[in-house]
Design an enzyme around this catalytic site. Structure first.
Site, PDB file in Angstrom:
ATOM      1  N   GLU A 203       0.672  -1.259   0.113  1.00  0.00           N
ATOM      2  CA  GLU A 203      -0.017   0.029   0.106  1.00  0.00           C
ATOM      3  C   GLU A 203       0.873   1.081  -0.127  1.00  0.00           C
ATOM      4  O   GLU A 203       1.820   1.344   1.090  1.00  0.00           O
ATOM      5  CB  GLU A 203      -1.109   0.190   1.282  1.00  0.00           C
ATOM      6  CG  GLU A 203      -2.012  -1.127   1.295  1.00  0.00           C
ATOM      7  CD  GLU A 203      -2.856  -1.127   2.451  1.00  0.00           C
ATOM      8  OE1 GLU A 203      -4.232  -1.748   2.563  1.00  0.00           O
ATOM      9  OE2 GLU A 203      -2.725  -0.366   3.382  1.00  0.00           O
ATOM     10  N   CYS A 204       0.536   2.061  -0.836  1.00  0.00           N
ATOM     11  CA  CYS A 204       1.252   3.546  -0.928  1.00  0.00           C
ATOM     12  C   CYS A 204       2.656   3.266  -0.845  1.00  0.00           C
ATOM     13  O   CYS A 204       3.229   3.155  -2.085  1.00  0.00           O
ATOM     14  CB  CYS A 204       0.772   4.151   0.053  1.00  0.00           C
ATOM     15  SG  CYS A 204       0.959   5.976  -0.284  1.00  0.00           S
ATOM     16  N   GLY A 205       3.412   3.675   0.171  1.00  0.00           N
ATOM     17  CA  GLY A 205       4.741   3.546   0.280  1.00  0.00           C
ATOM     18  C   GLY A 205       5.240   1.968  -0.242  1.00  0.00           C
ATOM     19  O   GLY A 205       6.263   2.111  -0.923  1.00  0.00           O
TER      20      GLY A 205
ATOM     21  N   SER B  81      -1.382  -1.108  -4.193  1.00  0.00           N
ATOM     22  CA  SER B  81      -2.368  -0.095  -4.149  1.00  0.00           C
ATOM     23  C   SER B  81      -2.027   1.456  -3.664  1.00  0.00           C
ATOM     24  O   SER B  81      -1.207   1.297  -2.707  1.00  0.00           O
ATOM     25  CB  SER B  81      -3.617  -0.367  -3.757  1.00  0.00           C
ATOM     26  OG  SER B  81      -3.591  -0.414  -2.544  1.00  0.00           O
TER      27      SER B  81
END
Length: 463
Positions: free
Chosen positions: A330-332, A437
């Site tokens: 997720e993200c990072g 994501s």
């Protein structure tokens, strides 16, 4: 158990520092359980750090009332005091009319008294007018006390306090002076995470100074007298109860200074389903042998050189992906699984034209900065989602300043009806059993998605 909620009249009112100070002071004498309204990782990291108990998130947009109650009851087992820190202003939420997603909705759901932090910079009598408006805006909201922030001198305090008592009949339980250069350290996504700051002695000294200064201007006993007495249960809510199975499979979770954005309920739910958790560091360590991997959000851009230097970690991640081990990023974590992170222009301490080679697991590159994305996210999984054939709810949030540029032909595991993912309507790049994501799912309302990931991690012998 005593319980109360601290809110602000607006963003930047000082409620985060004040909540931190109150939690730290009370934790010296009591077992304190903290909560944060809204989808946030960084503020909770501070509340966790000063109390020694994982802070939990409550959000009426992504969570049902039953889910919020379960999270609250589970977290409060063994606690003497429960403190909820609000988000933004008291009435800010996901809608202009309804209070869904707001601090007020949480206060009403749990019937908690509110301590309102008012930024009194340059106002005295107007503070009473502001408070009167907040009190009358929603009669079901109970404002029990006030803390004035950013005051200048005894005359300022006296005039504002007298006005509030006269017009509102509400006690002022603290008046915090305006002190220059005594703020918590900020970055483009908010505060520097507490876990990252732990290695920096000046950071810890700064936090300690802020806590000491604020507490010296608060009446903690008066605050406790305004709290609500609640019955705390010793029973684990069904949502977090053991599923009655113990699997030998391990879920390896990236957790270090670069990756530390996780909701505490994630770990509770994984353990309740009978899985083992092992933490590892993409910055410093080796990739453990596990049946599944989770790489949460954080700041890989600030540790790009160290991450790039750990070649064995990235090689092992590529091997795990090719071996079709489930990986949820997720993200990072998504940024880290790209081919590279490139800094396009000077931004928040990052130098333009700098680039870092990343793990090269997903067919994409990442650039920084872009216009800020901060939004609730909701949607469902697509047929490309590798862990489940049927559509599953996706609920969470996104908050980033980067852009991921996928190669042509990329498939996505999430279809969004609200928010913004890798593009306007899709998120969750899929390759083999890897899903990357921008959306940070909240594991409670998205637990079917989490459980599908965990089921995919089961070895043949466990099925």
């Amino acid at each position: 158990m005593k319980a109360f909620l601290i809110s602000g009249d607006r963003s930047g009112s000082g409620k985060t520092s004040i909540t931190l100070a109150i939690a730290a002071a009370l934790a010296k004498r009591h077992t304190v359980q903290t909560f944060k309204v809204g989808m946030d990782y960084i503020d909770p990291s501070y509340l966790t750090g000063v109390t020694g108990r994982p802070c939990r998130n409550l959000d009426s947009f992504v969570m049902s009332q039953d889910e919020m109650t379960a999270v609250f009851d589970h977290a409060c087992i063994g606690a003497d005091i429960a403190i909820i820190e609000g988000v933004r202003g008291l009435y800010e939420g996901a809608d202009s009319i309804a209070d869904i997603g707001s601090t007020a909705s949480i206060a009403k759901h749990f019937q908690l008294p509110i301590i309102l932090v008012i930024d009194a910079r340059s106002i005295t009598r107007s503070a009473a007018a502001l408070l009167c408006g907040f009190m009358r805006f929603d009669p079901d909201v109970q404002i029990a006390g006030v803390i004035l922030n950013n005051v200048r001198g005894e005359k300022h305090i006296r005039k504002a306090t007298e006005a509030i008592r006269h017009y509102c009949n509400i006690p002022v339980i603290g008046a915090i002076p305006r002190v220059d250069n005594l703020d918590l350290t900020m970055r483009h996504l908010g505060l520097v995470p507490f876990e990252e700051g732990l290695k920096d002695q000046p950071f810890l000294e700064r936090v300690s100074s802020i806590v000491e200064m604020i507490c010296s201007h608060l009446d903690i006993d008066a605050l406790l007298s305004l709290s609500r007495e609640m019955n705390s249960s010793l029973r684990i809510p069904g949502l977090f109860a053991s599923a009655g199975q113990h699997h030998h499979e391990r879920i390896a979770v990236a957790r270090d200074e670069a990756f530390n954005f996780y909701y505490a309920d994630l770990f509770s739910l994984i353990k309740a389903q009978g899985y083992n958790i092992e933490y590892f560091s993409p910055v410093h360590g080796d990739l453990p042998d596990a049946e599944g991997y989770i790489l949460g959000g954080g700041y890989p851009e600030y540790y790009g050189r160290e991450l790039a230097d750990n070649q064995s970690m990235m090689e092992d991640l590529r091997t795990a992906a090719k071996d079709e081990r489930p990986i949820l990023a997720e993200c990072g974590g998504l940024m880290y699984l790209c081919r590279e992170i490139e800094i396009l222009q000077d931004f928040s301490g990052l130098s333009a034209r700098t680039s870092f080679k990343m793990a090269d697991v997903l067919p994409a590159r990442c650039t920084i900065p872009k216009k800020r994305v901060v939004t609730y996210v909701s949607g469902k999984t697509t047929p490309y989602f590798p862990y489940a054939a049927r559509p599953l709810p996706v609920k969470g949030h996104a908050f980033h300043y980067s852009t991921v540029h996928p190669d042509n032909g990329t498939t996505y595991g999430y279809e969004l009806d609200r928010g913004f993912g890798i593009d306007a309507t899709h998120d969750g790049m899929v390759l083999h059993k890897v899903v990357g994501s921008y959306t940070h799912i909240h594991p409670v309302p998205s637990r079917d998605l989490l459980y599908s990931f965990l089921s995919a991690c089961l070895s043949d012998s466990s099925v």
